[in-house]
Enzyme design. Structure first.
Site, PDB file in Angstrom:
ATOM      1  CE  LYS A 177     -86.099 -13.532   3.860  1.00  0.00           C
ATOM      2  NZ  LYS A 177     -85.302 -13.139   2.796  1.00  0.00           N
ATOM      3  CD  GLU A 253    -100.112 -10.522  -4.132  1.00  0.00           C
ATOM      4  OE1 GLU A 253     -99.168  -9.810  -4.286  1.00  0.00           O
ATOM      5  OE2 GLU A 253    -101.066 -10.107  -3.812  1.00  0.00           O
ATOM      6  CB  CYS A 287     -94.980 -10.038 -10.817  1.00  0.00           C
ATOM      7  SG  CYS A 287     -96.136  -8.888 -10.247  1.00  0.00           S
ATOM      8  CD  GLU A 389     -91.684 -14.882 -13.396  1.00  0.00           C
ATOM      9  OE1 GLU A 389     -91.049 -15.925 -12.374  1.00  0.00           O
ATOM     10  OE2 GLU A 389     -92.282 -13.907 -13.069  1.00  0.00           O
TER      11      GLU A 389
HETATM   12  P1  NAD Z   1     -87.862 -15.595  -4.486  1.00  0.00           P
HETATM   13  O1  NAD Z   1     -89.090 -16.559  -4.542  1.00  0.00           O
HETATM   14  O2  NAD Z   1     -86.583 -16.156  -4.707  1.00  0.00           O
HETATM   15  O3  NAD Z   1     -87.777 -14.917  -3.040  1.00  0.00           O
HETATM   16  C1  NAD Z   1     -88.839 -14.317  -2.593  1.00  0.00           C
HETATM   17  C2  NAD Z   1     -88.666 -14.213  -0.965  1.00  0.00           C
HETATM   18  O4  NAD Z   1     -88.637 -15.635  -0.448  1.00  0.00           O
HETATM   19  C3  NAD Z   1     -87.163 -13.532  -0.534  1.00  0.00           C
HETATM   20  O5  NAD Z   1     -87.173 -12.952   0.560  1.00  0.00           O
HETATM   21  C4  NAD Z   1     -86.469 -15.028  -0.114  1.00  0.00           C
HETATM   22  O6  NAD Z   1     -85.359 -14.809   0.630  1.00  0.00           O
HETATM   23  C5  NAD Z   1     -87.338 -15.812   0.312  1.00  0.00           C
HETATM   24  N1  NAD Z   1     -87.271 -17.246   0.334  1.00  0.00           N
HETATM   25  C6  NAD Z   1     -86.630 -17.918  -0.621  1.00  0.00           C
HETATM   26  N2  NAD Z   1     -86.855 -19.418  -0.012  1.00  0.00           N
HETATM   27  C7  NAD Z   1     -87.575 -19.399   0.744  1.00  0.00           C
HETATM   28  C8  NAD Z   1     -87.881 -20.415   1.811  1.00  0.00           C
HETATM   29  N3  NAD Z   1     -87.751 -21.806   1.449  1.00  0.00           N
HETATM   30  N4  NAD Z   1     -88.727 -20.252   2.685  1.00  0.00           N
HETATM   31  C9  NAD Z   1     -88.977 -18.985   3.157  1.00  0.00           C
HETATM   32  N5  NAD Z   1     -88.530 -17.831   2.268  1.00  0.00           N
HETATM   33  C10 NAD Z   1     -87.913 -18.023   1.192  1.00  0.00           C
HETATM   34  O7  NAD Z   1     -88.312 -14.695  -5.535  1.00  0.00           O
HETATM   35  P2  NAD Z   1     -87.786 -13.164  -5.944  1.00  0.00           P
HETATM   36  O8  NAD Z   1     -86.590 -13.764  -6.827  1.00  0.00           O
HETATM   37  O9  NAD Z   1     -87.207 -12.406  -4.908  1.00  0.00           O
HETATM   38  O10 NAD Z   1     -88.679 -12.286  -6.764  1.00  0.00           O
HETATM   39  C11 NAD Z   1     -88.951 -12.577  -8.334  1.00  0.00           C
HETATM   40  C12 NAD Z   1     -90.110 -13.314  -8.293  1.00  0.00           C
HETATM   41  O11 NAD Z   1     -91.434 -12.779  -7.794  1.00  0.00           O
HETATM   42  C13 NAD Z   1     -90.644 -13.594  -9.684  1.00  0.00           C
HETATM   43  O12 NAD Z   1     -90.976 -14.992 -10.040  1.00  0.00           O
HETATM   44  C14 NAD Z   1     -91.808 -12.706  -9.860  1.00  0.00           C
HETATM   45  O13 NAD Z   1     -92.699 -13.099 -10.822  1.00  0.00           O
HETATM   46  C15 NAD Z   1     -92.533 -12.837  -8.483  1.00  0.00           C
HETATM   47  N6  NAD Z   1     -93.268 -11.735  -7.931  1.00  0.00           N
HETATM   48  C16 NAD Z   1     -94.644 -11.968  -8.096  1.00  0.00           C
HETATM   49  C17 NAD Z   1     -95.582 -10.905  -7.956  1.00  0.00           C
HETATM   50  C18 NAD Z   1     -96.984 -11.014  -7.732  1.00  0.00           C
HETATM   51  O14 NAD Z   1     -97.731 -10.370  -7.148  1.00  0.00           O
HETATM   52  N7  NAD Z   1     -97.642 -12.167  -7.885  1.00  0.00           N
HETATM   53  C19 NAD Z   1     -95.063  -9.946  -7.579  1.00  0.00           C
HETATM   54  C20 NAD Z   1     -93.502  -9.420  -7.535  1.00  0.00           C
HETATM   55  C21 NAD Z   1     -92.682 -10.617  -7.946  1.00  0.00           C
END
Ligand code: NAD
Length: 485
Positions: A177, A253, A287, A389
């Site tokens: 997804k 992550e 991240c 963040e």
């Molecule tokens: P997000 O959590 O908003 O979304 C991530 C994914 O989860 C998307 O595909 C979204 O559609 C899906 N999603 C959202 N709510 C959901 C639910 N209730 N059930 C299932 N799926 C759901 O994150 P984002 O804004 O896309 O990305 C930015 C974030 O990602 C930042 O916090 C960043 O630090 C983190 N990040 C972490 C790493 C790591 O390796 N630790 C790497 C990259 C990004």
């Protein structure tokens, strides 16, 4: 207009509910594509396709043949590198050089894990039995089944293949997804899978959002064997709750608020260059990036002056313009969030060292999600911009006096993803690296990644480790076989 479909059982399909959503360009805010939104029935079909592939041709492949196929995927991704780079740029607006690096990492994710599974050893124990004949124990790894892969938008292809590579190497099928903001490269990878002969159903893509959409359907699906997620900490917590029904394993992550720690004996040029990259690369949407910079007091004024010059010299602009080092944020929605922190920093009394606003952009670019690279100073550690963040091109710089003090301040948050330490004192580097609460620590560098090493976050930045053999712990079931002689 470009239309992006789901990819289920080797075929591109519309959503069963007939719904589409729009994808807008971060550069101009114009609609650049429509995307077929997966309904629950599509997620069911994707999971069923994965299970059928596991029972069918994919499950019957030898390890050597699977490894060959993964290497073929990597080679085909390299052959189509220009397509991947163009799609990634269209979705994210990132500078061409950054997109090139990220897409190359996408192919590497298949090669590296093909090598890892080929070379992984197994345990073996001889045991004594009362009849004197003994028994042999050995362990074998088996796939966990269909893995749900839920991805963010900040490095779409790199982060998605970081999960799909090891999952397939271990013999699983996947349902991906992608983020609703970045649907294109996941769809392109479907074309690659078909081109090199990966059996239908091994790699599936369902597009949509989180709650009440494809993300939730996937996370709660009873036939998913494991869920791997990259994204915000609060989303990870929601997914963990969803996974608890059915007691499925999760690998999370999540977010960070990473410290950069610069001691007065550091190489100034290297520390500035590394800190600058860690704050502003990919418009701060990394991240592992640095949003809290701690500088030893004797070095503070010099460091801040150099960081100010470097930030002000960054060229913000469109992906293919020569000399551009920073693109827009991913969307207007994210820009509103980032700009709310720019305002909050000023309300809380920050000194704006550099940036703090919105650059003027010409023509159609005026509608894009642009912000200035921004540096603040003068705030206490409990200010919102020092704790939360932001995920934008900004950092707060503050002075420190002692090693113990800076370790305590670096560790004061619930996040613990990464840290960067800059010093020429080797003993101190080791001491601080061990004391900082983070899953990944860089010394005199930032973002150097060897894919064989463990990767993940401490505290609320993650659960589990992936990378190298550590990925096998998540993507396989380890089974012991005991043979009586
Ligand atoms: P997000 O959590 O908003 O979304 C991530 C994914 O989860 C998307 O595909 C979204 O559609 C899906 N999603 C959202 N709510 C959901 C639910 N209730 N059930 C299932 N799926 C759901 O994150 P984002 O804004 O896309 O990305 C930015 C974030 O990602 C930042 O916090 C960043 O630090 C983190 N990040 C972490 C790493 C790591 O390796 N630790 C790497 C990259 C990004």
């Amino acid at each position: 207009m470009l239309h992006i479909q789901n990819f289920i059982a080797g075929a591109f399909t519309e959503g069963a509910g007939g719904k589409n959503f729009e994808k807008r360009s971060p550069l101009t805010n114009a609609v650049i594509a429509t995307v077929a939104e997966a309904a629950k029935a599509d997620v069911d079909a994707a999971v069923a396709a994965g299970r059928a592939a596991l029972k069918g041709p994919w499950g019957k492949l030898t390890l050597a043949d699977r490894v060959d196929l993964l290497n073929a995927v990597a080679a085909e991704m390299d052959r189509r590198a220009e397509d991947f780079i163009a799609a990634e740029i269209a979705d994210t607006g990132m500078p061409a050089g950054v997109a090139k690096h990220m897409c190359a990492r996408g192919a590497a994710n298949f090669r590296v894990f093909a090598d890892v599974v080929k070379n992984v050893p197994t345990e073996f124990f001889e045991m004594a039995t009362p009849d004197g004949r003994g028994a042999l124990n050995y362990s074998i790894r088996r796939p966990v089944g269909v893995v749900g892969v839920i991805c963010p938008w900040n490095a779409p292809l790199l982060l998605m293949t970081w999960k799909v590579g090891p999952a397939l190497a271990c013999g699983n099928a996947v349902v991906v997804k992608p983020s609703e903001e970045t649907p294109q490269t996941a769809a392109l990878l479907g074309e690659v899978m078909n081109a090199v002969g990966v059996p239908a159903g091994v790699y599936n893509v369902v597009h949509g959002f989180g709650p009440g959409s494809a993300g939730e359907y996937l996370a709660t699906h009873p036939r998913i064997g494991a869920i791997t997620f990259t994204g915000e900490t609060r989303t990870g917590a929601a997914i963990m709750k969803a996974a608890a029904d059915g007691a499925r394993p999760v690998s999370l992550e999540m977010g960070g608020k990473n410290p950069g720690i610069i001691f007065a004996d550091a190489d100034l040029d290297a520390a500035i260059e590394g800190t600058l990259r860690s704050c502003f690369m990919n418009t701060g949407q990394v991240c592992l990036g640095t949003e809290r910079v701690f500088v030893e007091r004797a070095f503070f004024d010099k460091f801040v002056a150099a960081l100010k010059t470097a930030a002000e010299n960054m060229r913000v602009g469109p992906p293919h313009e020569p000399g551009v080092s920073m693109g827009p944020l991913i969307s207007q929605e994210h820009r509103r969030k980032v700009l709310s922190y720019y305002a909050k920093a000023v309300e809380e009394g920050a000194t704006v060292v550099a940036g703090g606003g919105v650059p003027e952009m010409p023509g159609d670019y005026a509608g894009g999600a642009w912000v200035q690279p921004t540096v603040w100073a003068g705030l206490p550690d409990d200010a919102a911009v020092c704790r939360e963040e932001i995920f934008g091109p900004c950092c707060h710089v503050s002075p420190f006096d002692t090693e113990d003090e800076v370790i305590e301040r670096a560790n004061s948050l619930d996040y613990g993803l990464s840290a960067a330490i800059w010093t020429r004192d080797l003993a101190r580097a080791h001491r601080v690296a061990a004391a900082v609460e983070a899953g990944v620590v860089w010394v005199n560098s930032w973002f150097l990644r060897d894919l064989r090493t463990p990767f993940g976050g401490a505290k609320q930045s993650g659960i589990g480790r992936e990378g190298g053999v550590h990925s096998l712990e998540f993507y396989t079931e380890l089974k012991n076989v005991c043979v009586k002689l």
